[in-house]
Design a protein around this motif. Structure first.
Motif, PDB file in Angstrom:
ATOM      1  N   LEU A  84      58.518  20.248  39.798  1.00 24.39           N
ATOM      2  CA  LEU A  84      58.868  19.223  40.776  1.00 24.39           C
ATOM      3  C   LEU A  84      60.271  19.419  41.332  1.00 24.39           C
ATOM      4  N   PRO A 102      54.361  22.893  41.536  1.00 22.46           N
ATOM      5  CA  PRO A 102      53.421  22.234  40.629  1.00 22.46           C
ATOM      6  C   PRO A 102      52.252  23.145  40.280  1.00 22.46           C
ATOM      7  N   PHE A 110      54.913  10.276  32.384  1.00 21.16           N
ATOM      8  CA  PHE A 110      56.269   9.835  32.716  1.00 21.16           C
ATOM      9  C   PHE A 110      56.682   8.664  31.829  1.00 21.16           C
ATOM     10  N   VAL A 114      53.021   4.694  35.531  1.00 22.37           N
ATOM     11  CA  VAL A 114      52.731   5.162  36.894  1.00 22.37           C
ATOM     12  C   VAL A 114      51.229   5.126  37.180  1.00 22.37           C
ATOM     13  N   TRP A 118      45.441  -0.227  42.525  1.00 18.29           N
ATOM     14  CA  TRP A 118      44.182  -0.387  43.265  1.00 18.29           C
ATOM     15  C   TRP A 118      43.062   0.455  42.666  1.00 18.29           C
ATOM     16  N   VAL A 131      42.173  14.710  42.877  1.00 21.62           N
ATOM     17  CA  VAL A 131      43.133  15.532  43.610  1.00 21.62           C
ATOM     18  C   VAL A 131      42.706  17.000  43.589  1.00 21.62           C
ATOM     19  N   GLN A 132      42.251  17.443  42.435  1.00 24.24           N
ATOM     20  CA  GLN A 132      41.936  18.863  42.299  1.00 24.24           C
ATOM     21  C   GLN A 132      40.463  19.163  42.561  1.00 24.24           C
TER      22      GLN A 132
ATOM     23  N   ASP B 148      58.174   7.751  41.541  1.00 29.05           N
ATOM     24  CA  ASP B 148      57.433   8.230  40.366  1.00 29.05           C
ATOM     25  C   ASP B 148      55.988   8.560  40.731  1.00 29.05           C
ATOM     26  N   ARG B 149      55.418   7.704  41.578  1.00 23.98           N
ATOM     27  CA  ARG B 149      54.028   7.940  41.975  1.00 23.98           C
ATOM     28  C   ARG B 149      53.910   9.201  42.815  1.00 23.98           C
ATOM     29  N   ASN B 151      55.904  11.736  42.629  1.00 29.66           N
ATOM     30  CA  ASN B 151      56.079  12.832  41.675  1.00 29.66           C
ATOM     31  C   ASN B 151      54.807  13.100  40.883  1.00 29.66           C
ATOM     32  N   LEU B 152      54.132  12.029  40.504  1.00 30.90           N
ATOM     33  CA  LEU B 152      52.876  12.208  39.775  1.00 30.90           C
ATOM     34  C   LEU B 152      51.884  12.995  40.636  1.00 30.90           C
ATOM     35  N   MET B 153      51.734  12.573  41.889  1.00 32.82           N
ATOM     36  CA  MET B 153      50.805  13.262  42.787  1.00 32.82           C
ATOM     37  C   MET B 153      51.217  14.721  42.958  1.00 32.82           C
ATOM     38  N   ARG B 154      52.515  14.936  43.147  1.00 34.33           N
ATOM     39  CA  ARG B 154      52.988  16.317  43.318  1.00 34.33           C
ATOM     40  C   ARG B 154      52.696  17.142  42.071  1.00 34.33           C
ATOM     41  N   SER B 155      52.914  16.538  40.890  1.00 34.38           N
ATOM     42  CA  SER B 155      52.711  17.288  39.645  1.00 34.38           C
ATOM     43  C   SER B 155      51.254  17.696  39.496  1.00 34.38           C
ATOM     44  N   LEU B 156      50.366  16.961  40.178  1.00 33.23           N
ATOM     45  CA  LEU B 156      48.946  17.332  40.135  1.00 33.23           C
ATOM     46  C   LEU B 156      48.609  18.354  41.212  1.00 33.23           C
ATOM     47  N   ASP B 157      49.640  18.786  41.940  1.00 30.65           N
ATOM     48  CA  ASP B 157      49.447  19.765  43.006  1.00 30.65           C
ATOM     49  C   ASP B 157      48.675  19.166  44.172  1.00 30.65           C
ATOM     50  N   ALA B 158      48.949  17.888  44.468  1.00 33.21           N
ATOM     51  CA  ALA B 158      48.287  17.234  45.599  1.00 33.21           C
ATOM     52  C   ALA B 158      48.920  17.698  46.906  1.00 33.21           C
ATOM     53  N   GLN B 162      46.586  14.505  50.831  1.00 30.94           N
ATOM     54  CA  GLN B 162      46.064  13.720  49.708  1.00 30.94           C
ATOM     55  C   GLN B 162      47.042  12.626  49.302  1.00 30.94           C
ATOM     56  N   MET B 166      45.615   8.936  49.226  1.00 28.98           N
ATOM     57  CA  MET B 166      45.426   8.369  47.886  1.00 28.98           C
ATOM     58  C   MET B 166      46.580   7.487  47.447  1.00 28.98           C
ATOM     59  N   LEU B 167      47.751   7.692  48.033  1.00 32.06           N
ATOM     60  CA  LEU B 167      48.912   6.928  47.559  1.00 32.06           C
ATOM     61  C   LEU B 167      49.587   6.112  48.669  1.00 32.06           C
ATOM     62  N   PRO B 170      47.089   3.319  50.610  1.00 29.10           N
ATOM     63  CA  PRO B 170      46.775   2.135  49.806  1.00 29.10           C
ATOM     64  C   PRO B 170      48.032   1.362  49.407  1.00 29.10           C
TER      65      PRO B 170
END
Ligand SMILES: Nc1ncnc2c1ncn2[C@@H]1O[C@H](COP(=O)(O)OP(=O)(O)OP(=O)(O)O)[C@@H](O)[C@H]1O
Ligand SMILES: [Mg+2]
Lengths: 284, 265
Positions: A84, A102, A110, A114, A118, A131-132, B148-149, B151-158, B162, B166-167, B170
């Motif tokens: 990141l 990533p 974390f 997080v 929804w 996502v994947q 943080d959210r 970062n979470l999406m990025r860490s999943l390689d979104a 996306q 997804m974020l 919404p």
């Protein structure tokens, strides 16, 4: 975990709880190799040095805890490992390839859960699969099995706000595991929990780890937590963060909470605490 | 609702109407100044029975709905563009600031000149006024995504796409729904104002006509209709909001008492 759910998981959970760790071939390539890593924030003229000259390696299946006072750069290190954040100097590699962004074979937990309010618990857990673009039906089975593994069976259709903090953090852990990453990065996942919940979560995490055999990098600023969970504890200095000492924890597994009262445990805690008292930065 | 008695609430309303009626009769207030509630009721009845109100109500409703739809479509599109692209924001910023500080109703006379006395000018004016609150909220909402959210999406390689679907989207819904709530009422205001300026039909035009003929009871009866109309339009949005935002604290906690929201305009 029941035999049927293990079968449904397509061979992810091979080992069972309590089993002695299998002997691994020596000198296997480390999962993580970090060499002379440095990171500064801010401008070139007024840099804030967060990390300096970090060196360590993590072996396949190893549980490594990184311990350090607040602000020493633990989260920064984890973000670099997760792809990141770019490092300023040195390099970090995953299975021999430099970390450039990533990667899909990493699960991150974390400090806060997080979760997306929804999405239901199940759909939060399935986020990595969405996502994947992984097989939905298969991962739904895996998700449900993992949820019951952490004691959240029956909660899959609830929403995050209906859960306690500890339950939410367990959902976050399940989410990090659902796509079966080889490496789990955890940034003070239990930092916000009450002491008793925290100990329960430590037991639970150990149980999952014994079953799953992931490679884990676990960040914390609780000394007992680090000693309880880890095979090795990397002790960091205050900012700029460096690794002051690596402490191997040889306590047998599975460790019970009572293990925390043994002299060996106390000795390890004392040894680590000495670092922080010497520097005047006692955190616990 | 432990802080009030519903019966008392209705009694208070009735007492107010009774006092109004009594005061008008007692002091013999002329009808072209302030009619009594009974007079307004009679005017309302006549207007409804003669179908005049219904026909004009339909026109105003159509103008409002079309203006709302046009306004929010543009607001959402432009808001998204600005929120996602700093470059777009950079170039559009002067226009947005200039426009935002302008009281949009002041444009109504021009719009009627440009688009004529018919439906079009009302729709354009309604859209123009409804546009801003939603655009601003869309921008703020899309940018409010928690780090943080992300970062979470990025860490999943979104991918960025996306992360948007997804974020960001919404997560922006609470802001967008609040923007829609305001935009709905603003669209109604826009339509009425444009009718004031120049129209051949609609409740706003009717108010003008009745005002000129000193039929104050008639004006009051239309105000009553407009307030009910505004309430209904607001309820539609609130209903939508409750379904879409079932997870948002604002909906989870305040199941009732949202009616007063329009007051914040
Ligand atoms: N985005 C940033 N910009 C500038 N400085 C930052 C940034 N993020 C962190 N820092 C600085 O880098 C240092 C390390 O931060 P980091 O968050 O990695 O610490 P930490 O060890 O995780 O602390 P804690 O235990 O409180 O979570 C801190 O001094 C902080 O001020
Ligand atoms: Mg941190």
């Amino acid at each position: 975990m029941s035999g049927s759910s293990a079968g449904a998981m397509g061979g992810i959970g091979l080992a069972t709880a309590g089993e002695v760790r299998p002997v691994r071939p020596v000198a296997a390539q480390p999962v993580i190799a970090v060499r002379r890593l440095g990171k500064s924030y801010g401008t070139a003229r007024a840099p804030v040095v967060a990390l300096e000259d970090i060196d360590f390696a993590v072996a396949e299946g190893e549980f490594v805890a990184i311990l350090g006072p607040s602000g020493c750069g633990k989260s920064t290190l984890l973000k670099i490992l997760a792809g990141l954040l770019p490092a300023t100097s040195g390099e970090a590699s995953l299975r021999g390839t430099p970390i450039a962004g990533p990667r899909r074979d990493i699960g991150v937990v974390f400090q806060s859960p997080v979760l997306f309010p929804w999405r239901s618990v199940l759909h939060n857990v399935l986020l990595p699969a969405d996502v994947q673009r992984l097989d939905r039906a298969e991962h739904e089975r895996i998700a449900l099995a993992l949820l019951s593994l952490v004691g959240l069976g029956g909660f899959e259709h609830r929403y995050p706000w209906e859960l306690s903090g500890g339950m939410q953090q367990r959902v976050a852990i399940v989410r990090a595991l659902v796509h079966d990453p080889a490496l789990l990065l955890m940034d003070e996942p239990f930092g916000a929990l009450a002491a008793m919940t925290r100990e329960q979560m430590n037991l639970e995490l150990q149980r999952i780890w014994l079953e799953r055999r992931k490679t884990v990098v676990f960040i914390t600023h609780s000394i007992p937590e680090a000693v309880f969970l880890a095979d090795r504890v990397l002790v960091m200095t205050p900012r700029p963060g460096r690794i002051a000492e690596t402490v191997a924890v040889g306590l047998p597994r599975p460790r019970s909470l009572d293990a925390m009262n043994t002299p060996e445990f106390g000795e390890l805690v004392r040894r680590i605490r000495a670092h922080f008292s010497a520097q005047g930065g006692v955190d616990l | 609702m432990s802080f009030g008695n519903p019966v008392l609430r209705i009694l208070l309303l009735l007492a107010f109407l009774a006092a109004w009626e009594a005061a008008v009769r007692l002091f013999a207030v002329p009808v072209f100044i302030l009619p009594a509630p009974s007079g307004i009721a009679v005017a309302l009845y006549r207007g409804v029975v003669s179908m005049v109100y219904v026909d004009n109500l339909w026109i105003t409703l159509l103008e409002t709905a079309l203006g709302f739809a046009l306004g929010i479509a543009l607001a959402f599109a432009l808001g998204t563009l600005v929120a996602l692209s700093r470059r777009t924001e950079y170039y559009l910023y002067p226009f947005i600031v200039m426009f935002q500080s302008l009281p949009k109703v002041a444009l109504a006379p021009l719009i009627v000149v440009w688009f004529g006395l018919g439906l079009t000018s009302k729709v354009v004016n309604a859209a123009l006024i409804a546009f801003f609150p939603l655009m601003v909220n869309t921008i703020v909402g899309l940018r409010s995504a928690d780090e943080d959210r992300v970062n979470l999406m990025r860490s999943l390689d979104a991918s960025e796409r996306q992360i948007f679907w997804m974020l960001r989207l919404p997560g922006a819904l609470p802001f967008i729904m609040a923007g829609l709530e305001v935009a709905m009422i603003f669209a109604l205001i826009g339509a009425i104002v444009a009718e004031f300026v120049g129209a051949t039909a609609g409740l706003g035009m009717l108010i003008q006509t009745l005002n000129f003929s000193a039929d104050v009871a008639g004006v009051f009866s239309i105000l009553l209709i407009l307030s009910v109309l505004g309430l209904l339009l607001n309820q539609i949005i609130l209903l939508m909001r409750r379904r879409v935002l079932f997870w948002d604290p604002s909906v989870k906690t305040s199941a009732t008492e949202d009616v007063g929201k329009g007051a914040r305009l």
